[in-house]
Motif scaffolding. Structure first.
Motif, PDB file in Angstrom:
ATOM      1  N   GLY A  11      63.579  68.879  28.576  1.00 53.86           N
ATOM      2  CA  GLY A  11      62.923  68.935  28.063  1.00 53.86           C
ATOM      3  C   GLY A  11      62.478  68.259  26.947  1.00 53.86           C
ATOM      4  N   ALA A  12      63.881  67.474  26.571  1.00 50.52           N
ATOM      5  CA  ALA A  12      63.500  66.003  25.720  1.00 50.52           C
ATOM      6  C   ALA A  12      62.308  65.154  26.339  1.00 50.52           C
ATOM      7  N   ASN A  13      62.961  64.481  27.650  1.00 52.09           N
ATOM      8  CA  ASN A  13      62.573  63.684  28.354  1.00 52.09           C
ATOM      9  C   ASN A  13      61.109  64.458  28.191  1.00 52.09           C
ATOM     10  N   HIS A  14      60.204  65.343  29.044  1.00 47.79           N
ATOM     11  CA  HIS A  14      58.592  65.616  29.544  1.00 47.79           C
ATOM     12  C   HIS A  14      58.810  65.925  27.737  1.00 47.79           C
ATOM     13  N   ASN A  15      59.191  65.749  26.812  1.00 47.48           N
ATOM     14  CA  ASN A  15      58.479  66.275  24.930  1.00 47.48           C
ATOM     15  C   ASN A  15      58.395  64.711  24.557  1.00 47.48           C
ATOM     16  N   ARG A  16      58.735  63.297  25.085  1.00 51.85           N
ATOM     17  CA  ARG A  16      58.640  62.133  24.806  1.00 51.85           C
ATOM     18  C   ARG A  16      57.257  62.189  25.235  1.00 51.85           C
ATOM     19  N   ALA A  17      57.112  61.996  26.919  1.00 49.90           N
ATOM     20  CA  ALA A  17      56.303  61.253  28.123  1.00 49.90           C
ATOM     21  C   ALA A  17      54.860  62.568  27.433  1.00 49.90           C
ATOM     22  N   LEU A  18      54.464  63.482  26.991  1.00 47.18           N
ATOM     23  CA  LEU A  18      53.476  64.309  26.873  1.00 47.18           C
ATOM     24  C   LEU A  18      53.208  64.453  25.639  1.00 47.18           C
ATOM     25  N   ALA A  19      53.808  63.246  24.747  1.00 50.75           N
ATOM     26  CA  ALA A  19      53.176  63.258  23.058  1.00 50.75           C
ATOM     27  C   ALA A  19      52.276  63.070  22.409  1.00 50.75           C
ATOM     28  N   GLU A  20      51.696  62.462  23.377  1.00 55.15           N
ATOM     29  CA  GLU A  20      50.963  62.022  22.941  1.00 55.15           C
ATOM     30  C   GLU A  20      49.272  62.011  24.131  1.00 55.15           C
ATOM     31  N   ALA A  21      50.154  62.973  25.115  1.00 57.87           N
ATOM     32  CA  ALA A  21      48.877  63.511  26.020  1.00 57.87           C
ATOM     33  C   ALA A  21      47.270  64.506  25.395  1.00 57.87           C
ATOM     34  N   THR A  22      46.305  63.563  25.859  1.00 60.70           N
ATOM     35  CA  THR A  22      45.400  64.455  25.269  1.00 60.70           C
ATOM     36  C   THR A  22      44.387  64.699  26.333  1.00 60.70           C
ATOM     37  N   GLU A  23      44.967  64.776  27.861  1.00 67.01           N
ATOM     38  CA  GLU A  23      43.881  65.530  29.081  1.00 67.01           C
ATOM     39  C   GLU A  23      44.108  66.690  28.368  1.00 67.01           C
ATOM     40  N   SER A  24      43.216  67.122  29.172  1.00 61.23           N
ATOM     41  CA  SER A  24      42.941  68.691  28.985  1.00 61.23           C
ATOM     42  C   SER A  24      44.485  69.842  30.363  1.00 61.23           C
ATOM     43  N   PHE A  25      45.169  68.982  30.332  1.00 60.05           N
ATOM     44  CA  PHE A  25      46.371  69.693  31.850  1.00 60.05           C
ATOM     45  C   PHE A  25      47.461  68.741  31.573  1.00 60.05           C
ATOM     46  N   VAL A  26      48.503  69.230  31.018  1.00 61.90           N
ATOM     47  CA  VAL A  26      49.617  68.591  31.211  1.00 61.90           C
ATOM     48  C   VAL A  26      50.414  68.813  32.758  1.00 61.90           C
ATOM     49  N   CYS A  27      51.275  68.382  32.945  1.00 57.45           N
ATOM     50  CA  CYS A  27      52.014  68.852  34.203  1.00 57.45           C
ATOM     51  C   CYS A  27      53.464  68.845  33.906  1.00 57.45           C
ATOM     52  N   VAL A  28      54.643  69.341  34.656  1.00 60.22           N
ATOM     53  CA  VAL A  28      56.122  69.007  33.969  1.00 60.22           C
ATOM     54  C   VAL A  28      56.570  69.631  35.481  1.00 60.22           C
TER      55      VAL A  28
END
Length: 198
Positions: A11-28
């Protein structure tokens, strides 16, 4: 690309990777997920499904390396359900949460949730985020898509992973998210999907 100064949990790895994502969708996405060699793009179907109003998470059918459907859709784990599953071979019928090997969420939903709860180092972070989606009256929807997931179920082979798994289960069972979700899922208004086939 992000590099952590020390190993972090799923979870922490994904949180760091997606913290600044501005796209309409994110993928885990797990590193052990691959696409079928059929020329089809599962992410088009996942994005289309995640675009529907009220959907909090879209996920594909997960197949193993031999093309068999994996049990990625589950009922909320309780001590009784786990005993029935392990000792009596009870089959689960309701899709109350899905594993996070591959899921697409609207970016606004991901950020509103704050991503994964990092108190779960490994295991149950996907149960928790699915339950929080449900508490927000959002749906988990299986898309018409398939991926291959070479899941190894390390908690069945590694003492360290087993300890992480048990700790996460106890954390989940003590959480207000778990208690509130049980009330929601047993109420007449709760709509839970059924475990399906590809």
């Amino acid at each position: 690309m992000r590099c952590n100064s020390q190993p972090l949990g799923f979870g922490a790895n994904h949180n760091r990777a997606l913290a600044e994502a501005t796209e309409s969708f994110v993928c885990v996405l797990n590193p052990d997920v691959s696409l079928l060699d059929d020329g089809l793009d599962p992410f088009a179907a996942l994005l289309a499904t995640a675009s529907v109003a009220g959907v909090g998470c879209a996920y594909p059918n997960q197949l193993d390396e031999h093309g068999r459907l994996q049990d990625s859709e589950r009922e909320v784990p309780s001590p009784l359900r786990l005993l029935q599953r392990r000792l009596l071979g009870r089959k689960e019928t309701k899709a109350e949460w899905v594993n996070a090997a591959c899921m697409v969420l609207p970016g606004a939903v991901w950020h509103a949730l704050g991503g994964f709860d990092e108190r779960y180092f490994m295991y149950c972070e996907d149960v928790d985020i699915c339950l929080r989606l449900r508490l927000g009256r959002l749906s988990l929807v299986r898309a018409e898509a398939q991926v291959v997931h070479a899941g190894q179920r390390a908690s069945g082979r590694s003492a360290r992973h087993l300890i992480w798994h048990v700790r996460s289960l106890f954390r989940l069972w003590r959480s207000p998210v778990y208690r509130q979700s049980l009330q929601l899922l047993t109420s007449a208004s709760a709509s839970t999907g059924t475990i399906g086939t590809p």
